[in-house]
Design a protein around this motif. Structure first.
Motif, PDB file in Angstrom:
ATOM      1  N   VAL A 114       0.850  -1.186   0.000  1.00  0.00           N
ATOM      2  CA  VAL A 114       0.000   0.000   0.000  1.00  0.00           C
ATOM      3  C   VAL A 114       0.888   1.239   0.000  1.00  0.00           C
ATOM      4  N   LYS A 115       0.657   2.147  -0.977  1.00  0.00           N
ATOM      5  CA  LYS A 115       1.438   3.380  -1.032  1.00  0.00           C
ATOM      6  C   LYS A 115       0.710   4.547  -0.376  1.00  0.00           C
ATOM      7  N   SER A 116      -0.648   4.537  -0.441  1.00  0.00           N
ATOM      8  CA  SER A 116      -1.386   5.633   0.189  1.00  0.00           C
ATOM      9  C   SER A 116      -2.810   5.205   0.482  1.00  0.00           C
ATOM     10  N   VAL A 117      -3.420   5.819   1.498  1.00  0.00           N
ATOM     11  CA  VAL A 117      -4.835   5.654   1.832  1.00  0.00           C
ATOM     12  C   VAL A 117      -5.414   7.055   1.981  1.00  0.00           C
ATOM     13  N   THR A 118      -6.325   7.437   1.070  1.00  0.00           N
ATOM     14  CA  THR A 118      -6.860   8.796   1.025  1.00  0.00           C
ATOM     15  C   THR A 118      -8.366   8.775   1.235  1.00  0.00           C
ATOM     16  N   PRO A 119      -8.902   9.522   2.213  1.00  0.00           N
ATOM     17  CA  PRO A 119     -10.362   9.564   2.402  1.00  0.00           C
ATOM     18  C   PRO A 119     -11.058  10.159   1.188  1.00  0.00           C
ATOM     19  N   LEU A 120     -12.240   9.643   0.860  1.00  0.00           N
ATOM     20  CA  LEU A 120     -13.053  10.213  -0.203  1.00  0.00           C
ATOM     21  C   LEU A 120     -13.584  11.573   0.232  1.00  0.00           C
ATOM     22  N   PRO A 121     -13.817  12.471  -0.722  1.00  0.00           N
ATOM     23  CA  PRO A 121     -14.271  13.821  -0.360  1.00  0.00           C
ATOM     24  C   PRO A 121     -15.545  13.849   0.470  1.00  0.00           C
ATOM     25  N   HIS A 181      -0.975   2.045  11.719  1.00  0.00           N
ATOM     26  CA  HIS A 181       0.234   1.272  12.031  1.00  0.00           C
ATOM     27  C   HIS A 181       1.335   1.590  11.020  1.00  0.00           C
ATOM     28  N   PRO A 182       2.590   1.711  11.468  1.00  0.00           N
ATOM     29  CA  PRO A 182       3.667   2.081  10.533  1.00  0.00           C
ATOM     30  C   PRO A 182       3.999   1.015   9.497  1.00  0.00           C
ATOM     31  N   ASP A 183       3.621  -0.256   9.760  1.00  0.00           N
ATOM     32  CA  ASP A 183       4.039  -1.334   8.863  1.00  0.00           C
ATOM     33  C   ASP A 183       2.932  -1.876   7.972  1.00  0.00           C
ATOM     34  N   TYR A 184       1.674  -1.659   8.328  1.00  0.00           N
ATOM     35  CA  TYR A 184       0.601  -2.256   7.538  1.00  0.00           C
ATOM     36  C   TYR A 184      -0.690  -1.448   7.662  1.00  0.00           C
ATOM     37  N   VAL A 185      -1.612  -1.737   6.730  1.00  0.00           N
ATOM     38  CA  VAL A 185      -2.958  -1.170   6.743  1.00  0.00           C
ATOM     39  C   VAL A 185      -3.926  -2.303   7.054  1.00  0.00           C
ATOM     40  N   GLU A 186      -4.841  -2.079   8.002  1.00  0.00           N
ATOM     41  CA  GLU A 186      -5.839  -3.090   8.355  1.00  0.00           C
ATOM     42  C   GLU A 186      -7.166  -2.749   7.694  1.00  0.00           C
ATOM     43  N   THR A 199     -10.962  -4.022   7.670  1.00  0.00           N
ATOM     44  CA  THR A 199     -11.864  -4.840   8.481  1.00  0.00           C
ATOM     45  C   THR A 199     -13.213  -4.952   7.795  1.00  0.00           C
ATOM     46  N   LEU A 200     -13.676  -6.209   7.607  1.00  0.00           N
ATOM     47  CA  LEU A 200     -14.983  -6.465   7.012  1.00  0.00           C
ATOM     48  C   LEU A 200     -16.017  -6.655   8.108  1.00  0.00           C
ATOM     49  N   ILE A 201     -17.264  -6.264   7.815  1.00  0.00           N
ATOM     50  CA  ILE A 201     -18.348  -6.440   8.774  1.00  0.00           C
ATOM     51  C   ILE A 201     -18.660  -7.922   8.920  1.00  0.00           C
ATOM     52  N   GLY A 202     -18.899  -8.375  10.123  1.00  0.00           N
ATOM     53  CA  GLY A 202     -19.245  -9.766  10.401  1.00  0.00           C
ATOM     54  C   GLY A 202     -18.929 -10.085  11.841  1.00  0.00           C
ATOM     55  N   GLU A 203     -19.391 -11.245  12.299  1.00  0.00           N
ATOM     56  CA  GLU A 203     -19.127 -11.690  13.657  1.00  0.00           C
ATOM     57  C   GLU A 203     -18.526 -13.088  13.627  1.00  0.00           C
ATOM     58  N   PRO A 204     -17.226 -13.264  13.902  1.00  0.00           N
ATOM     59  CA  PRO A 204     -16.294 -12.174  14.169  1.00  0.00           C
ATOM     60  C   PRO A 204     -15.892 -11.471  12.877  1.00  0.00           C
ATOM     61  N   PRO A 205     -15.431 -10.222  12.957  1.00  0.00           N
ATOM     62  CA  PRO A 205     -15.047  -9.512  11.733  1.00  0.00           C
ATOM     63  C   PRO A 205     -13.795 -10.123  11.115  1.00  0.00           C
ATOM     64  N   THR A 206     -13.704 -10.062   9.779  1.00  0.00           N
ATOM     65  CA  THR A 206     -12.507 -10.501   9.070  1.00  0.00           C
ATOM     66  C   THR A 206     -11.564  -9.318   8.938  1.00  0.00           C
ATOM     67  N   VAL A 207     -10.318  -9.497   9.352  1.00  0.00           N
ATOM     68  CA  VAL A 207      -9.324  -8.436   9.286  1.00  0.00           C
ATOM     69  C   VAL A 207      -8.243  -8.849   8.292  1.00  0.00           C
ATOM     70  N   ILE A 208      -8.015  -7.999   7.298  1.00  0.00           N
ATOM     71  CA  ILE A 208      -7.010  -8.261   6.269  1.00  0.00           C
ATOM     72  C   ILE A 208      -5.899  -7.231   6.431  1.00  0.00           C
ATOM     73  N   ARG A 209      -4.677  -7.695   6.577  1.00  0.00           N
ATOM     74  CA  ARG A 209      -3.533  -6.796   6.737  1.00  0.00           C
ATOM     75  C   ARG A 209      -2.746  -6.708   5.435  1.00  0.00           C
ATOM     76  N   LEU A 210      -2.562  -5.486   4.950  1.00  0.00           N
ATOM     77  CA  LEU A 210      -1.786  -5.240   3.744  1.00  0.00           C
ATOM     78  C   LEU A 210      -0.515  -4.485   4.130  1.00  0.00           C
ATOM     79  N   PRO A 211       0.663  -4.965   3.747  1.00  0.00           N
ATOM     80  CA  PRO A 211       1.906  -4.282   4.120  1.00  0.00           C
ATOM     81  C   PRO A 211       2.028  -2.921   3.446  1.00  0.00           C
TER      82      PRO A 211
END
Length: 683
Positions: free
Chosen positions: A79-86, A189-194, A196-208
């Protein structure tokens, strides 16, 4: 993702439905309410249509986004950037290699079909309501394949899903409303982006996250660059500093030309610069690639290339001479390849059949191997004597390995070492086996000195041995692996211990000075019992050993013959319902008397407490990791032995898939734990 042409039709039909509804209501409205109220209702319905139209488009967009996120993860992208939508409704994520992905996050609601993902054995699957989505071909829909679509039915207002690009649709039974699949994207987090998908329990995907440092971004083997060795392109998995590749077929060699992308100034092996798509490399053993940047910083990657199913491959050549006997050896050559740890082997040996019922009744045969010269096998201590266990009756292919792992965790005096392999006999694939240590007296096996003993209580086949001895009180037959050869004269010390043990138990003598404890090592007896009882081993080999004939005591080790364990038994002996989690295994020998001794019960309970607290979590981890490691081999094994799921051979019910059998093994352990707690509660 394809535009859903059905969308406009849906909206039009919804509008028509509302008009009909409004017209029907207008007559009543003239009597009971003002026309302005009716107009408000129609406006609200129009607003709901517009909202549902927007939800449908956003949900389908998020499904595509999930697929994109998993693609990024599997390609080891950054992941190079994460930018909020307007408008604050989500984020745009950019990557080093992939195109940007737009994610719309949602709140906590219950009105949208819970489409998500889950990972099993390294494979990502689509889920609906927490359950995998069938693919229509007796499997489940993979994230790497078809993208599911959703729509809102115009009459029922229910969400529907399609897994064939809109040809057919299935109702979810969920009324349309407003929840999205992404709960949040956390880039703190400095090393990855989390993600999280909705669900019980939620699914968490970590991208470096992308970092400004030398690194390999992608690594693969193209068939066009390796036409002799490869049939298809082989993708590689990059995990921190290890790169793994699996070519799912036999390869003549591993001289391959990789293609790769990297961040830095150069890629080298040693001092030799590597050129993507040009430099040919021998990957028959691990190869270290070094990425270097202009500032002199470096990062090393170890590249491992596996062939066929990823397991070491054992090739046995008997010059077409059949192996038909448990007594007569056949001369053969043995080679072990695809080890990737420098443990390849080539040598001469002799081979024969082994086992009793496993040799007699099952088509997949177990074997005994005797090397001409002592050698290490796959990192195990050097010896001449080895076994190949077929595990034909164990549809999980994990019972023996799991039982031995629990023995190691419990701390038993010796546990046989075993390695999973794929076996080829005279060029023909024979399936997955365990290559491992044969039970014998040796420093790295059952460690007894020259005056020591290795005996077995063998009530079934003792009369096939050249010598056996009967105990006095119980008349149990004992055979011997040491001394060799055994005689009545050189086994006196061992049999005196056995006879002393039996006499003390017969008179219920639990004292320290004169009782049964005088003759045995209580700790190893308790370990053998708790392991065998917990895994419900109903037909174990019953080994005893004595370290020396001066002051040695009877000790128990190893556990052996675990085909009938973890809830499984041959139908000829017990049906499946009798080997449930509450079935008490009749380990008859001497334990029924010992368990009447409060002291012995406390020693057993000590090991049970340790097992439940410390060992079981590690055992579950071992089962899961081993299942992932052997998965491709297990599936190939069942293609080779497709009758393995026959009810006449196996326990009922037949679970049909290898994955279900693995899960059943773990379920048995969980239920067995509850039973063991109840049994030992009053001790």
């Amino acid at each position: 993702m394809k535009t859903n042409n059905w969308l406009n039709l849906t909206v039009t039909m919804l509008k028509r439905r509302m008009i009909r509804f409004a017209c029907g209501m207008s007559v009543a409205a003239c009597v009971f309410c003002a026309c302005t109220d009716l107009s408000d209702d129609v406006d609200k319905l129009k607003e709901r249509v517009a909202t549902l139209e927007a939800w449908q488009q956003t949900v389908n967009g998020n499904i595509a986004a999930i697929q994109g996120v998993i693609g990024v993860l599997q390609a080891n992208d950054y992941v190079k950037s994460v930018t909020p939508l307007p408008d604050g409704s989500g984020y745009t994520m950019t990557f080093a290699l992939h195109e940007p992905i737009v994610i719309h996050h949602g709140g906590a609601g219950e009105d949208t079909p819970q489409i998500g993902v889950e990972q099993t054995d390294g494979v990502w699957y689509w889920t609906l309501g927490g359950k995998r989505i069938p693919d229509g071909a007796e499997g489940y829909l993979r994230v790497s394949g078809v993208t599911p679509q959703v729509r809102i039915h115009p009459e029922s207002f229910e969400w529907e899903t399609s897994v064939d690009e809109g040809v057919t649709w299935t109702s979810t039974g969920v009324q349309a409303g407003g929840e999205l699949m992404f709960r949040e994207v956390d880039a703190r987090h400095p090393d990855y982006v989390e993600v999280t998908l909705i669900g019980e329990p939620p699914t968490v995907i970590r991208l470096p996250k992308y970092k400004d440092e030398p690194r390999i971004l992608s690594f693969a083997f193209k068939a066009s660059n390796n036409p002799l060795s490869l049939l298809d392109d082989v993708a590689c998995e990059i995990s921190d500093t290890v790169i793994r590749a699996l070519a799912p077929y036999v390869m003549a060699d591993k001289l391959l030309t990789p293609v790769f992308t990297f961040e830095g100034n150069s890629v080298q092996i040693g001092n030799q610069v590597q050129e993507s798509g040009v430099t040919r490399v021998d990957f028959s053993s691990p190869v270290v690639y070094t990425v270097r940047d202009t500032a002199g910083r470096t990062k090393n990657y170890t590249v491992r290339v596996y062939a066929f199913n990823g397991l070491p491959m054992v090739h046995i050549n008997t010059n077409r001479q059949p192996i038909t006997s448990k007594e007569d050896y056949v001369n053969a050559t043995l080679s072990i390849t695809n080890t990737l740890d420098g443990n390849d082997y080539t040598g001469t040996m002799k081979i024969r059949g082994r086992g009793n019922s496993t040799w007699t009744f099952f088509p997949k045969k177990p074997y005994r191997i005797k090397l001409d010269e002592k050698a290490s096998m796959l990192g195990m201590p050097a010896d001449k004597d080895w076994v190949l266990l077929a595990n034909y009756s164990d549809r999980s292919l994990l019972r023996t390995a799991a039982g031995f792992e629990l023995s190691r965790l419990t701390g038993m005096p010796w546990t046989p070492r075993m390695k999973y392999v794929d076996v080829f006999l005279n060029g023909k694939y024979e399936g997955q086996y365990l290559l491992g240590e044969h039970v014998k007296a040796a420093p790295d096996r059952v460690n007894v000195d020259d005056s020591g003993f290795v005996g077995e209580l063998d009530v079934n086949f003792y009369n096939l041995e050249p010598f056996y001895a009967l105990s006095v009180s119980y008349e149990y037959p004992y055979t011997f692996k040491a001394p060799d050869p055994a005689t009545a004269e050189n086994t006196v010390y061992f049999m005196n211990l056995i006879n002393g043990l039996e006499a003390a138990l017969k008179r219920y003598d639990f004292s320290t000075a004169t009782g049964y404890r005088k003759y045995i090592d209580v700790e190893s007896f308790a370990q053998w019992y708790i392991v065998s009882q917990f895994i419900a081993s109903i037909d174990p080999n019953r080994y005893y050993f004595v370290e020396n004939s001066t002051d040695g005591l009877l000790r128990r080790s190893p556990i052996w013959d675990l085909d009938c364990s973890f809830g499984y038994a041959y139908p000829d002996w017990k049906v499946a319902k009798e080997i449930g989690p509450e079935y008490e295994v009749d380990i008859y020998e001497y334990y029924s008397k010992m368990l009447e001794d409060p002291y012995f019960r406390q020693v057993v309970k000590k090991y049970w407490t340790k097992m439940k607290t410390d060992d079981l979590p590690l055992l579950y981890q071992f089962i899961n990791e081993t299942a992932q490691y052997i998965r491709l081999s297990a599936l190939a094994n069942y293609e080779r032995w497709d009758d393995t799921f026959a009810e006449t051979i196996m326990k009922e019910p037949v679970l049909q898939t290898w994955e279900n059998e693995v899960q059943e093994l773990k379920i048995f352990l969980a239920r067995r734990t509850v039973w063991m707690d109840a049994v030992t509660a009053g001790w």
